[in-house]
Design a protein around this motif. Sequence first.
Motif, PDB file in Angstrom:
ATOM      1  N   ILE A   1      -6.844   6.524   5.422  1.00 56.20           N
ATOM      2  CA  ILE A   1      -6.093   7.767   5.602  1.00 56.20           C
ATOM      3  C   ILE A   1      -6.661   8.795   4.636  1.00 56.20           C
ATOM      4  O   ILE A   1      -6.677   8.578   3.420  1.00 56.20           O
ATOM      5  CB  ILE A   1      -4.591   7.555   5.346  1.00 56.20           C
ATOM      6  CG1 ILE A   1      -4.042   6.499   6.323  1.00 56.20           C
ATOM      7  CG2 ILE A   1      -3.821   8.855   5.496  1.00 56.20           C
ATOM      8  CD1 ILE A   1      -2.576   6.168   6.103  1.00 56.20           C
ATOM      9  N   GLY A   2      -7.134   9.928   5.182  1.00 56.98           N
ATOM     10  CA  GLY A   2      -7.826  10.923   4.387  1.00 56.98           C
ATOM     11  C   GLY A   2      -6.904  11.801   3.554  1.00 56.98           C
ATOM     12  O   GLY A   2      -5.669  11.773   3.678  1.00 56.98           O
TER      13      GLY A   2
ATOM     14  N   ILE B   1       2.841  11.349   3.260  1.00 57.90           N
ATOM     15  CA  ILE B   1       3.385  10.347   4.183  1.00 57.90           C
ATOM     16  C   ILE B   1       4.903  10.424   4.164  1.00 57.90           C
ATOM     17  O   ILE B   1       5.531  10.481   3.100  1.00 57.90           O
ATOM     18  CB  ILE B   1       2.899   8.935   3.789  1.00 57.90           C
ATOM     19  CG1 ILE B   1       1.383   8.856   3.962  1.00 57.90           C
ATOM     20  CG2 ILE B   1       3.582   7.872   4.640  1.00 57.90           C
ATOM     21  CD1 ILE B   1       0.782   7.537   3.566  1.00 57.90           C
ATOM     22  N   GLY B   2       5.487  10.409   5.368  1.00 53.19           N
ATOM     23  CA  GLY B   2       6.935  10.524   5.509  1.00 53.19           C
ATOM     24  C   GLY B   2       7.661   9.207   5.294  1.00 53.19           C
ATOM     25  O   GLY B   2       7.091   8.224   4.807  1.00 53.19           O
ATOM     26  N   ARG B   3       8.902   9.181   5.738  1.00 52.52           N
ATOM     27  CA  ARG B   3       9.766   8.018   5.522  1.00 52.52           C
ATOM     28  C   ARG B   3       9.591   7.008   6.656  1.00 52.52           C
ATOM     29  O   ARG B   3       9.186   7.328   7.755  1.00 52.52           O
ATOM     30  CB  ARG B   3      11.217   8.468   5.429  1.00 52.52           C
ATOM     31  CG  ARG B   3      11.436   9.540   4.372  1.00 52.52           C
ATOM     32  CD  ARG B   3      12.863   9.984   4.283  1.00 52.52           C
ATOM     33  NE  ARG B   3      13.746   8.942   3.774  1.00 52.52           N
ATOM     34  CZ  ARG B   3      14.990   9.166   3.337  1.00 52.52           C
ATOM     35  NH1 ARG B   3      15.476  10.396   3.344  1.00 52.52           N
ATOM     36  NH2 ARG B   3      15.723   8.174   2.903  1.00 52.52           N
TER      37      ARG B   3
ATOM     38  N   ALA C   1       0.823  -1.207   0.000  1.00 56.09           N
ATOM     39  CA  ALA C   1       0.000   0.000   0.000  1.00 56.09           C
ATOM     40  C   ALA C   1       0.859   1.259   0.000  1.00 56.09           C
ATOM     41  O   ALA C   1       0.535   2.247  -0.658  1.00 56.09           O
ATOM     42  CB  ALA C   1      -0.932  -0.011   1.211  1.00 56.09           C
ATOM     43  N   LEU C   2       1.967   1.217   0.734  1.00 53.50           N
ATOM     44  CA  LEU C   2       2.851   2.377   0.793  1.00 53.50           C
ATOM     45  C   LEU C   2       3.508   2.637  -0.565  1.00 53.50           C
ATOM     46  O   LEU C   2       3.576   3.790  -1.033  1.00 53.50           O
ATOM     47  CB  LEU C   2       3.918   2.159   1.864  1.00 53.50           C
ATOM     48  CG  LEU C   2       4.974   3.249   2.005  1.00 53.50           C
ATOM     49  CD1 LEU C   2       4.335   4.582   2.363  1.00 53.50           C
ATOM     50  CD2 LEU C   2       6.016   2.857   3.048  1.00 53.50           C
TER      51      LEU C   2
ATOM     52  N   GLY D   1       4.246  11.924   9.600  1.00 51.00           N
ATOM     53  CA  GLY D   1       5.682  12.150   9.688  1.00 51.00           C
ATOM     54  C   GLY D   1       6.497  10.891   9.488  1.00 51.00           C
ATOM     55  O   GLY D   1       6.005   9.865   8.994  1.00 51.00           O
ATOM     56  N   ASN D   2       7.743  10.946   9.904  1.00 50.18           N
ATOM     57  CA  ASN D   2       8.658   9.814   9.767  1.00 50.18           C
ATOM     58  C   ASN D   2       8.494   8.840  10.937  1.00 50.18           C
ATOM     59  O   ASN D   2       8.132   9.235  12.044  1.00 50.18           O
ATOM     60  CB  ASN D   2      10.101  10.312   9.710  1.00 50.18           C
ATOM     61  CG  ASN D   2      10.343  11.253   8.545  1.00 50.18           C
ATOM     62  OD1 ASN D   2       9.763  11.087   7.468  1.00 50.18           O
ATOM     63  ND2 ASN D   2      11.192  12.246   8.743  1.00 50.18           N
ATOM     64  N   ASN D   3       8.796   7.569  10.661  1.00 50.89           N
ATOM     65  CA  ASN D   3       8.815   6.513  11.691  1.00 50.89           C
ATOM     66  C   ASN D   3       7.466   6.342  12.380  1.00 50.89           C
ATOM     67  O   ASN D   3       7.406   6.030  13.576  1.00 50.89           O
ATOM     68  CB  ASN D   3       9.907   6.801  12.733  1.00 50.89           C
ATOM     69  CG  ASN D   3      11.284   6.876  12.122  1.00 50.89           C
ATOM     70  OD1 ASN D   3      11.719   5.958  11.450  1.00 50.89           O
ATOM     71  ND2 ASN D   3      11.960   7.994  12.337  1.00 50.89           N
TER      72      ASN D   3
END
Length: 291
Positions: A88-89, A74-76, A34-35, A95-97
């Motif tokens: 997720i809208g 979306i972060g890393r 998905a990511l 953020g990250n992590n």
Amino acid sequence: MFQRLREDINSVFERDPAARNFLEVLTNYPGLHALLLHRCSHWLWKKNLKWLSRTLSTFSRWLTGIEIHPGATIGRRFFIDHGMGVVIGETALVGNNVTLYQGVTLGGTSWNKGKRHPTLEDGVIVGAGAKILGPFIVGAGAKIGSNAVVTKEVPPGATVVGIPGKIVKRADPDVEEALDVDPARREAICQKFGFDAYGVSQDMPDPVARSMQAMLDHMHAVDERIEHMCSTLRKLDGDYREGRLPALRNEDFADILDEHDSACSSVEKRSTAPSANDSDSEPTAPPPSNS
């Protein structure tokens, strides 16, 4: 591109002890799929290819059970564990992590355009089934408990549980530090009112116990202020006489407790007494006559 993919896979190894090897994670983790598909759809979204990006997002939902709007940022090292039912809208910022578990919703509470979804700062962990609704910030390192419903801002390092979400642990100083409460005095007040937090620690917080503790701390602060006011009045007026407050004693509640115990015992006796219609009961002999 391949460096980012390796980074995402390594983040899975760091947060999921069930992950065994590179190939297994790459082929069998829907959160990773998905990511990767979201990154493609988000790139198309920024290129103003809205229909194509939404179509890719729909395919991703069909494939993984995870719905991420292509407009979300979306972060890393983002990790979705299990993943089924995650939503997720469009205006969500992650953020990250950050770690999400299954059934999480980053949703909105308004139909108006503009920012209407939450912002999750670095290191946030959201438990299974939690709902974070609204355009507010969840601070770095915060933890959202399973099935919690959060509708207002969460400070960094806080832990939120319940419906509606309540903060049970935070990185900021607790209320006793703000009120400068003497620990010995607090313990005396707890014993006076019979309050016991039954061994609740910071690792196992209890919202009700913390609320009671906050009330006792507030009573302590009010008591200190009243004492200071009385001492000031004595200095201003020599005829001022200070009246003492009546003490709370266990004997004051003895009658209520005795009535409660007697009522419980009478109910128990009635429930255990043999019935008059019981065929196994023996007949009662008549009292002896005096004639």
